[in-house]
Design a protein around this motif. Sequence first.
Motif, PDB file in Angstrom:
ATOM      1  N   GLY A  26     118.342  29.186  55.587  1.00 41.27           N
ATOM      2  CA  GLY A  26     119.654  29.009  55.013  1.00 41.27           C
ATOM      3  C   GLY A  26     120.223  29.947  54.368  1.00 41.27           C
ATOM      4  N   SER A  27     121.520  29.810  53.550  1.00 39.56           N
ATOM      5  CA  SER A  27     122.278  30.910  52.729  1.00 39.56           C
ATOM      6  C   SER A  27     121.497  31.052  51.324  1.00 39.56           C
ATOM      7  CB  SER A  27     123.508  30.357  52.404  1.00 39.56           C
ATOM      8  OG  SER A  27     124.159  31.174  51.505  1.00 39.56           O
ATOM      9  N   THR A  28     120.849  32.318  51.330  1.00 40.21           N
ATOM     10  CA  THR A  28     120.037  32.542  50.297  1.00 40.21           C
ATOM     11  C   THR A  28     120.621  33.564  49.581  1.00 40.21           C
ATOM     12  OG1 THR A  28     118.567  33.706  51.573  1.00 40.21           O
ATOM     13  CG2 THR A  28     118.234  31.516  51.330  1.00 40.21           C
ATOM     14  N   SER A  29     121.543  34.172  49.767  1.00 39.30           N
ATOM     15  CA  SER A  29     122.186  35.287  48.840  1.00 39.30           C
ATOM     16  C   SER A  29     122.412  35.254  47.546  1.00 39.30           C
ATOM     17  CB  SER A  29     123.577  35.669  49.524  1.00 39.30           C
ATOM     18  OG  SER A  29     124.359  34.516  49.650  1.00 39.30           O
ATOM     19  N   SER A  30     122.529  33.881  47.050  1.00 38.24           N
ATOM     20  CA  SER A  30     122.739  33.431  45.565  1.00 38.24           C
ATOM     21  C   SER A  30     121.367  33.269  44.912  1.00 38.24           C
ATOM     22  CB  SER A  30     123.457  32.286  45.561  1.00 38.24           C
ATOM     23  OG  SER A  30     123.135  31.420  46.060  1.00 38.24           O
ATOM     24  N   THR A  31     120.143  33.489  45.460  1.00 41.94           N
ATOM     25  CA  THR A  31     119.084  33.451  44.767  1.00 41.94           C
ATOM     26  C   THR A  31     118.948  34.298  43.755  1.00 41.94           C
ATOM     27  OG1 THR A  31     117.717  32.794  46.726  1.00 41.94           O
ATOM     28  CG2 THR A  31     116.446  33.527  45.214  1.00 41.94           C
ATOM     29  N   TYR A  32     118.536  33.516  42.540  1.00 42.85           N
ATOM     30  CA  TYR A  32     118.414  34.340  41.160  1.00 42.85           C
ATOM     31  C   TYR A  32     116.889  34.389  40.824  1.00 42.85           C
ATOM     32  CZ  TYR A  32     118.621  35.363  36.183  1.00 42.85           C
ATOM     33  OH  TYR A  32     118.341  36.032  35.140  1.00 42.85           O
ATOM     34  N   THR A  33     116.171  33.118  41.078  1.00 41.18           N
ATOM     35  CA  THR A  33     114.491  33.507  40.847  1.00 41.18           C
ATOM     36  C   THR A  33     113.871  32.103  41.981  1.00 41.18           C
ATOM     37  OG1 THR A  33     114.381  31.585  39.326  1.00 41.18           O
ATOM     38  CG2 THR A  33     114.754  33.699  38.406  1.00 41.18           C
ATOM     39  N   MET A  34     112.912  32.693  42.242  1.00 40.66           N
ATOM     40  CA  MET A  34     112.017  31.582  43.130  1.00 40.66           C
ATOM     41  C   MET A  34     110.707  31.533  42.441  1.00 40.66           C
ATOM     42  SD  MET A  34     112.953  32.066  47.077  1.00 40.66           S
ATOM     43  CE  MET A  34     111.879  30.756  47.498  1.00 40.66           C
ATOM     44  N   GLY A  35     110.206  30.370  42.561  1.00 42.80           N
ATOM     45  CA  GLY A  35     108.792  30.284  41.587  1.00 42.80           C
ATOM     46  C   GLY A  35     108.177  29.009  42.092  1.00 42.80           C
ATOM     47  N   TRP A  36     107.332  28.442  40.979  1.00 42.30           N
ATOM     48  CA  TRP A  36     106.571  27.400  41.392  1.00 42.30           C
ATOM     49  C   TRP A  36     106.360  26.533  39.823  1.00 42.30           C
ATOM     50  CZ3 TRP A  36     104.455  26.848  46.070  1.00 42.30           C
ATOM     51  CH2 TRP A  36     104.631  27.660  46.829  1.00 42.30           C
ATOM     52  N   PHE A  37     106.504  25.233  40.382  1.00 39.54           N
ATOM     53  CA  PHE A  37     106.165  24.457  39.233  1.00 39.54           C
ATOM     54  C   PHE A  37     104.887  23.549  39.740  1.00 39.54           C
ATOM     55  CE2 PHE A  37     109.672  24.458  36.217  1.00 39.54           C
ATOM     56  CZ  PHE A  37     110.556  25.594  36.684  1.00 39.54           C
ATOM     57  N   ARG A  38     104.249  22.691  38.799  1.00 39.41           N
ATOM     58  CA  ARG A  38     103.345  21.658  39.228  1.00 39.41           C
ATOM     59  C   ARG A  38     103.527  20.641  38.624  1.00 39.41           C
ATOM     60  NH1 ARG A  38      98.110  25.150  37.175  1.00 39.41           N
ATOM     61  NH2 ARG A  38      98.292  24.730  34.764  1.00 39.41           N
ATOM     62  N   TRP A  53     114.651  37.477  41.749  1.00 42.68           N
ATOM     63  CA  TRP A  53     114.638  37.965  43.013  1.00 42.68           C
ATOM     64  C   TRP A  53     115.130  39.362  43.227  1.00 42.68           C
ATOM     65  CZ3 TRP A  53     111.937  35.844  46.136  1.00 42.68           C
ATOM     66  CH2 TRP A  53     111.937  35.664  47.680  1.00 42.68           C
ATOM     67  N   SER A  54     115.997  39.732  42.465  1.00 41.67           N
ATOM     68  CA  SER A  54     116.587  41.056  42.600  1.00 41.67           C
ATOM     69  C   SER A  54     115.702  42.298  41.966  1.00 41.67           C
ATOM     70  CB  SER A  54     117.930  41.161  41.972  1.00 41.67           C
ATOM     71  OG  SER A  54     118.192  40.876  40.721  1.00 41.67           O
ATOM     72  N   ARG A  55     115.129  41.941  40.766  1.00 36.26           N
ATOM     73  CA  ARG A  55     114.356  42.858  39.792  1.00 36.26           C
ATOM     74  C   ARG A  55     112.833  42.735  40.270  1.00 36.26           C
ATOM     75  NH1 ARG A  55     117.336  41.942  34.053  1.00 36.26           N
ATOM     76  NH2 ARG A  55     119.296  42.546  34.417  1.00 36.26           N
ATOM     77  N   GLY A  56     112.327  41.429  40.515  1.00 41.90           N
ATOM     78  CA  GLY A  56     110.900  41.479  40.972  1.00 41.90           C
ATOM     79  C   GLY A  56     110.211  41.295  39.741  1.00 41.90           C
ATOM     80  N   THR A  57     111.082  40.909  38.601  1.00 37.53           N
ATOM     81  CA  THR A  57     110.181  40.764  37.212  1.00 37.53           C
ATOM     82  C   THR A  57     109.415  39.268  37.435  1.00 37.53           C
ATOM     83  OG1 THR A  57     111.940  41.893  36.077  1.00 37.53           O
ATOM     84  CG2 THR A  57     110.398  40.835  34.913  1.00 37.53           C
ATOM     85  N   ARG A  98     113.475  27.271  44.112  1.00 31.85           N
ATOM     86  CA  ARG A  98     114.480  28.384  44.112  1.00 31.85           C
ATOM     87  C   ARG A  98     115.839  28.051  43.304  1.00 31.85           C
ATOM     88  NH1 ARG A  98     119.561  28.486  47.407  1.00 31.85           N
ATOM     89  NH2 ARG A  98     120.167  30.491  47.604  1.00 31.85           N
ATOM     90  N   TYR A  99     116.180  29.027  42.492  1.00 29.81           N
ATOM     91  CA  TYR A  99     117.222  28.701  41.471  1.00 29.81           C
ATOM     92  C   TYR A  99     118.358  29.690  41.629  1.00 29.81           C
ATOM     93  CZ  TYR A  99     119.599  28.293  37.010  1.00 29.81           C
ATOM     94  OH  TYR A  99     120.463  28.023  35.796  1.00 29.81           O
ATOM     95  N   THR A 100     119.451  29.346  41.737  1.00 33.48           N
ATOM     96  CA  THR A 100     120.719  30.301  42.152  1.00 33.48           C
ATOM     97  C   THR A 100     121.367  30.778  40.916  1.00 33.48           C
ATOM     98  OG1 THR A 100     122.512  28.582  42.494  1.00 33.48           O
ATOM     99  CG2 THR A 100     120.712  28.880  44.248  1.00 33.48           C
ATOM    100  N   SER A 101     122.196  31.801  41.267  1.00 37.69           N
ATOM    101  CA  SER A 101     123.106  32.333  40.252  1.00 37.69           C
ATOM    102  C   SER A 101     124.333  31.433  40.013  1.00 37.69           C
ATOM    103  CB  SER A 101     123.704  33.418  40.768  1.00 37.69           C
ATOM    104  OG  SER A 101     124.449  33.405  42.047  1.00 37.69           O
ATOM    105  N   TYR A 106     116.790  24.131  44.100  1.00 37.97           N
ATOM    106  CA  TYR A 106     116.256  23.652  45.402  1.00 37.97           C
ATOM    107  C   TYR A 106     115.025  23.632  45.316  1.00 37.97           C
ATOM    108  CZ  TYR A 106     120.868  24.968  47.125  1.00 37.97           C
ATOM    109  OH  TYR A 106     122.344  24.951  47.329  1.00 37.97           O
ATOM    110  N   TRP A 107     114.333  22.249  45.756  1.00 39.88           N
ATOM    111  CA  TRP A 107     112.754  22.018  45.565  1.00 39.88           C
ATOM    112  C   TRP A 107     112.115  22.089  47.084  1.00 39.88           C
ATOM    113  CZ3 TRP A 107     110.732  22.520  41.031  1.00 39.88           C
ATOM    114  CH2 TRP A 107     111.375  22.507  39.885  1.00 39.88           C
ATOM    115  N   GLY A 108     110.989  22.293  47.065  1.00 38.01           N
ATOM    116  CA  GLY A 108     110.127  22.122  48.312  1.00 38.01           C
ATOM    117  C   GLY A 108     109.637  20.744  48.288  1.00 38.01           C
ATOM    118  N   GLN A 109     108.871  20.347  49.280  1.00 43.10           N
ATOM    119  CA  GLN A 109     108.321  18.878  49.068  1.00 43.10           C
ATOM    120  C   GLN A 109     106.984  18.573  48.500  1.00 43.10           C
ATOM    121  OE1 GLN A 109     108.046  21.321  51.603  1.00 43.10           O
ATOM    122  NE2 GLN A 109     105.766  21.143  52.449  1.00 43.10           N
TER     123      GLN A 109
END
Length: 117
Positions: A26-38, A53-57, A98-101, A106-109
């Motif tokens: 979908g529309s992912t241009s505003s992605t700030y970070t992506m990551g994992w929780f448990r 997402w932009s810096r790769g940190t 996925r966390y946006t600007s 947004y969460w996966g299943q």
Amino acid sequence: QVQVVESGGGFVQSGGSLSLSCAASGSTSSTYTMGWFRQVPGKEREFVANINWSRGTPHYADSVKGRFTISRDNAKNTVYLQMNSLKPEDTAVYYCNRYTSTRDDYWGQGTQVTVSS
């Protein structure tokens, strides 16, 4: 509409390795970070790792530093989590985030990771 879909996980013995991947569509241009929780039953969801997402940190929870590695492929809108030296306490349902600007989450299943002792 943005969707976040995880894959990977499974069952492994202590000391083993597993990898997870998560693709955002979908529309992912505003992605700030992506990551994992448990999360384990009866406990709150906890942060594992994320990547800018932009810096790769990357950022990691202390409990996984030195064992887990997060990476990304911007072209594929995909984030990866390589988990090495797994411990029984890593057993949980892992959720991609996925966390946006615009401060939307947004969460996966969720995908199960089970580490036997």
